[in-house]
Motif scaffolding. Structure first.
Motif, PDB file in Angstrom:
ATOM      1  N   ASP A 104      97.007 110.879 -25.814  1.00 52.92           N
ATOM      2  CA  ASP A 104      98.401 111.317 -25.863  1.00 52.92           C
ATOM      3  C   ASP A 104      98.682 111.767 -27.299  1.00 52.92           C
ATOM      4  O   ASP A 104      98.828 110.948 -28.196  1.00 52.92           O
ATOM      5  CB  ASP A 104      99.328 110.166 -25.459  1.00 52.92           C
ATOM      6  CG  ASP A 104     100.784 110.610 -25.393  1.00 52.92           C
ATOM      7  OD1 ASP A 104     101.041 111.818 -25.489  1.00 52.92           O
ATOM      8  OD2 ASP A 104     101.655 109.732 -25.257  1.00 52.92           O
ATOM      9  N   ARG A 106      93.746 105.842 -18.158  1.00 55.16           N
ATOM     10  CA  ARG A 106      94.888 105.329 -18.899  1.00 55.16           C
ATOM     11  C   ARG A 106      95.179 106.222 -20.103  1.00 55.16           C
ATOM     12  O   ARG A 106      94.350 107.053 -20.493  1.00 55.16           O
ATOM     13  CB  ARG A 106      94.647 103.885 -19.341  1.00 55.16           C
ATOM     14  CG  ARG A 106      93.435 103.675 -20.206  1.00 55.16           C
ATOM     15  CD  ARG A 106      93.059 102.204 -20.261  1.00 55.16           C
ATOM     16  NE  ARG A 106      91.860 101.985 -21.055  1.00 55.16           N
ATOM     17  CZ  ARG A 106      91.863 101.653 -22.339  1.00 55.16           C
ATOM     18  NH1 ARG A 106      93.024 101.503 -22.961  1.00 55.16           N
ATOM     19  NH2 ARG A 106      90.742 101.460 -22.997  1.00 55.16           N
ATOM     20  N   ILE A 107      96.358 106.062 -20.683  1.00 54.76           N
ATOM     21  CA  ILE A 107      96.794 106.882 -21.807  1.00 54.76           C
ATOM     22  C   ILE A 107      96.678 106.085 -23.098  1.00 54.76           C
ATOM     23  O   ILE A 107      97.058 104.911 -23.152  1.00 54.76           O
ATOM     24  CB  ILE A 107      98.255 107.337 -21.615  1.00 54.76           C
ATOM     25  CG1 ILE A 107      98.402 108.136 -20.326  1.00 54.76           C
ATOM     26  CG2 ILE A 107      98.720 108.167 -22.813  1.00 54.76           C
ATOM     27  CD1 ILE A 107      99.845 108.457 -19.978  1.00 54.76           C
ATOM     28  N   ARG A 124     101.384 119.502 -24.543  1.00 55.09           N
ATOM     29  CA  ARG A 124     102.157 119.833 -23.339  1.00 55.09           C
ATOM     30  C   ARG A 124     101.973 121.327 -23.122  1.00 55.09           C
ATOM     31  O   ARG A 124     102.401 122.139 -23.944  1.00 55.09           O
ATOM     32  CB  ARG A 124     103.630 119.480 -23.543  1.00 55.09           C
ATOM     33  CG  ARG A 124     104.525 119.722 -22.346  1.00 55.09           C
ATOM     34  CD  ARG A 124     105.917 119.166 -22.623  1.00 55.09           C
ATOM     35  NE  ARG A 124     106.898 119.588 -21.630  1.00 55.09           N
ATOM     36  CZ  ARG A 124     107.060 119.006 -20.432  1.00 55.09           C
ATOM     37  NH1 ARG A 124     106.316 117.977 -20.088  1.00 55.09           N
ATOM     38  NH2 ARG A 124     107.979 119.465 -19.586  1.00 55.09           N
ATOM     39  N   ARG A 148      97.642 106.611 -27.201  1.00 58.55           N
ATOM     40  CA  ARG A 148      98.291 107.434 -28.226  1.00 58.55           C
ATOM     41  C   ARG A 148      97.338 107.626 -29.399  1.00 58.55           C
ATOM     42  O   ARG A 148      96.803 106.653 -29.947  1.00 58.55           O
ATOM     43  CB  ARG A 148      99.569 106.755 -28.695  1.00 58.55           C
ATOM     44  CG  ARG A 148     100.376 107.559 -29.701  1.00 58.55           C
ATOM     45  CD  ARG A 148     101.071 108.713 -29.027  1.00 58.55           C
ATOM     46  NE  ARG A 148     101.973 109.412 -29.943  1.00 58.55           N
ATOM     47  CZ  ARG A 148     102.696 110.462 -29.593  1.00 58.55           C
ATOM     48  NH1 ARG A 148     102.630 110.930 -28.352  1.00 58.55           N
ATOM     49  NH2 ARG A 148     103.494 111.041 -30.457  1.00 58.55           N
ATOM     50  N   ALA A 153      96.456 111.941 -17.030  1.00 56.18           N
ATOM     51  CA  ALA A 153      96.002 110.588 -16.719  1.00 56.18           C
ATOM     52  C   ALA A 153      96.034 110.342 -15.215  1.00 56.18           C
ATOM     53  O   ALA A 153      95.122 109.723 -14.652  1.00 56.18           O
ATOM     54  CB  ALA A 153      96.875 109.570 -17.451  1.00 56.18           C
ATOM     55  N   GLU A 154      97.082 110.824 -14.562  1.00 55.21           N
ATOM     56  CA  GLU A 154      97.178 110.668 -13.108  1.00 55.21           C
ATOM     57  C   GLU A 154      96.088 111.466 -12.404  1.00 55.21           C
ATOM     58  O   GLU A 154      95.461 110.988 -11.452  1.00 55.21           O
ATOM     59  CB  GLU A 154      98.554 111.136 -12.644  1.00 55.21           C
ATOM     60  CG  GLU A 154      98.793 110.968 -11.151  1.00 55.21           C
ATOM     61  CD  GLU A 154     100.176 111.416 -10.739  1.00 55.21           C
ATOM     62  OE1 GLU A 154     100.447 111.425  -9.523  1.00 55.21           O
ATOM     63  OE2 GLU A 154     100.997 111.759 -11.619  1.00 55.21           O
ATOM     64  N   ASP A 158     100.937 117.439 -19.159  1.00 57.08           N
ATOM     65  CA  ASP A 158     101.012 116.599 -20.351  1.00 57.08           C
ATOM     66  C   ASP A 158     100.097 115.399 -20.142  1.00 57.08           C
ATOM     67  O   ASP A 158      99.364 115.315 -19.141  1.00 57.08           O
ATOM     68  CB  ASP A 158     102.452 116.165 -20.625  1.00 57.08           C
ATOM     69  CG  ASP A 158     103.110 115.494 -19.420  1.00 57.08           C
ATOM     70  OD1 ASP A 158     102.386 115.109 -18.477  1.00 57.08           O
ATOM     71  OD2 ASP A 158     104.356 115.365 -19.421  1.00 57.08           O
ATOM     72  N   ALA A 159     100.101 114.469 -21.080  1.00 57.23           N
ATOM     73  CA  ALA A 159      99.198 113.320 -21.004  1.00 57.23           C
ATOM     74  C   ALA A 159      99.392 112.491 -19.730  1.00 57.23           C
ATOM     75  O   ALA A 159      98.413 112.125 -19.066  1.00 57.23           O
ATOM     76  CB  ALA A 159      99.338 112.453 -22.248  1.00 57.23           C
ATOM     77  N   PRO A 160     100.625 112.163 -19.329  1.00 51.97           N
ATOM     78  CA  PRO A 160     100.783 111.388 -18.094  1.00 51.97           C
ATOM     79  C   PRO A 160     100.216 112.103 -16.860  1.00 51.97           C
ATOM     80  O   PRO A 160      99.608 111.462 -15.994  1.00 51.97           O
ATOM     81  CB  PRO A 160     102.303 111.209 -17.994  1.00 51.97           C
ATOM     82  CG  PRO A 160     102.783 111.262 -19.406  1.00 51.97           C
ATOM     83  CD  PRO A 160     101.914 112.279 -20.064  1.00 51.97           C
ATOM     84  N   ARG A 161     100.414 113.420 -16.768  1.00 54.06           N
ATOM     85  CA  ARG A 161      99.882 114.140 -15.604  1.00 54.06           C
ATOM     86  C   ARG A 161      98.362 114.194 -15.655  1.00 54.06           C
ATOM     87  O   ARG A 161      97.688 114.081 -14.629  1.00 54.06           O
ATOM     88  CB  ARG A 161     100.458 115.553 -15.533  1.00 54.06           C
ATOM     89  CG  ARG A 161     101.909 115.585 -15.097  1.00 54.06           C
ATOM     90  CD  ARG A 161     102.312 116.934 -14.556  1.00 54.06           C
ATOM     91  NE  ARG A 161     103.719 116.917 -14.142  1.00 54.06           N
ATOM     92  CZ  ARG A 161     104.151 116.522 -12.953  1.00 54.06           C
ATOM     93  NH1 ARG A 161     103.274 116.107 -12.054  1.00 54.06           N
ATOM     94  NH2 ARG A 161     105.431 116.540 -12.657  1.00 54.06           N
TER      95      ARG A 161
END
Length: 348
Positions: free
Chosen positions: A215, A265-266, A220, A268, A259-260, A254-257
């Motif tokens: 992250d 896991r994310i 993004r 930083r 990761a999914e 972005d990082a959450p998408r």
């Protein structure tokens, strides 16, 4: 209604026809009943056979290519200019000669040959740094690029060349495509080589072997399936439109998408740490992607593609996640095509 139905048998010439975007564009054009013939140009002739597509060779970095181009473009109804060199990143003079001077030669040959339509492949990379939030910037956002990155600097410079070209040749309908990152399965080996290097082990890009996603501030971005971009180019050839068009698919990545998508896991990670590591690897010639391009990516604005939908009548058939999954499948499998840029190789 598409103008191709009123003007059957159009002849279209495509530069950079053997790369990621080019192979999709020539297929999309060849399959359209409004197109009579397609001539695909590249530095090296491929072993690829596509019904309705002829192949020719030209090296845009050479000064004499303009005269050669003028002959190849004679009788064409449209030129789609896609040719672009990403490497060598350590020698920007080489890419400048191919990308900037080569583009100028294509534009001038288009005018000399009396071709009425020019569709040029610009990029999100031509835009100046901007907001990362939706709804994003429209086509009026400044196109000065990120000056440290050769790719962005060259894309922005060609935008200025086209500004002058349009003023000098108002009889030519000029369209500029500004897509986000473009992915498809058969282009994955080429993109792995461009950004990670020839020896990067593709099979390691499996979700179970990627335990975390970094992250990073500014990470993004937008992606699009290459075939969807190709459809936009097809529409630009056939419809009476002009000017720039942003092209991107939802959702913004972005990082959450990520990761999914990768079931990871994310974590930083400071931007400066990544920049320092990438700079060391690039200077050691361990990776081909420059730290300047990394800096540019973190500053790219989010695009608003409303004009492409409203004026061009374009809709992406794939989501951004579909495009990323296609890329991951291609990297793992070593998929490719019978062209020099897209040659696949399975690494075990």
């Amino acid at each position: 209604m598409e103008n191709g139905s009123q003007h059957p048998g159009r002849r279209v010439v495509v530069t950079g026809a053997t790369g990621n975007v080019g192979t999709s564009v020539v297929r999309a054009l060849a399959e359209d009943p409004g197109i009579g013939s397609v001539l695909g140009l590249a530095r090296r002739e491929p072993a690829l056979e596509i019904p309705g597509v002829e192949w020719g060779t030209v090296d845009l970095s050479r000064a004499e290519s303009e005269d050669q181009l003028a002959g190849l473009l004679h009788g064409a109804d449209a030129v789609v200019h896609l040719a672009w060199r990403f490497q060598p990143t350590h020698d920007p003079v080489v890419t400048w000669q191919s990308n900037v001077l080569g583009s100028q030669r294509v534009f001038e040959a288009t005018a000399r040959s009396g071709v009425p339509v020019l569709v040029h492949a610009s990029s999100v990379g031509a835009y100046s740094p901007g907001p990362k939030d939706e709804p994003g910037v429209d086509e009026e956002w400044p196109t000065h690029g990120w000056p440290d990155a050769a790719y962005c600097r060259e894309k922005a410079y060609v935008e200025r060349v086209l500004d002058t070209f349009e003023l000098t040749h108002p009889q030519i309908r000029v369209v500029r495509m500004r897509p986000g990152f473009l992915f498809k399965e058969t282009a994955a080996p080429e993109q792995r080589r461009i950004f990670a290097g020839r020896y990067a082990p593709g099979p390691l890009l499996r979700p179970d072997l990627l335990p975390f996603v970094p992250d990073i501030q500014g990470l993004r971005f937008q992606v699009l399936h290459t075939d969807d971009a190709a459809n936009a180019y097809r529409l630009a050839v056939l419809r009476d439109v002009h000017g720039p068009f942003n092209l991107a698919a939802d959702p913004v990545i972005d990082a959450p998408r990520l990761a999914e998508l990768l079931d990871a896991r994310i974590i930083r990670i400071p931007r400066a740490l990544v920049h320092t590591a990438l700079t060391a690897a690039w200077k050691a010639h361990a990776v081909p992607a420059s730290p300047h391009l990394f800096d540019a990516v973190l500053r790219l604005p989010v695009l608003n593609s409303s004009r492409a939908r409203d004026v061009l009548g374009w809709r992406p058939a794939h989501t951004a996640e579909d495009a990323l999954n296609s890329f991951l499948r291609g990297v793992r499998a070593g998929a490719g095509e019978k062209t020099a840029p897209l040659a696949g190789r399975k690494i075990r």
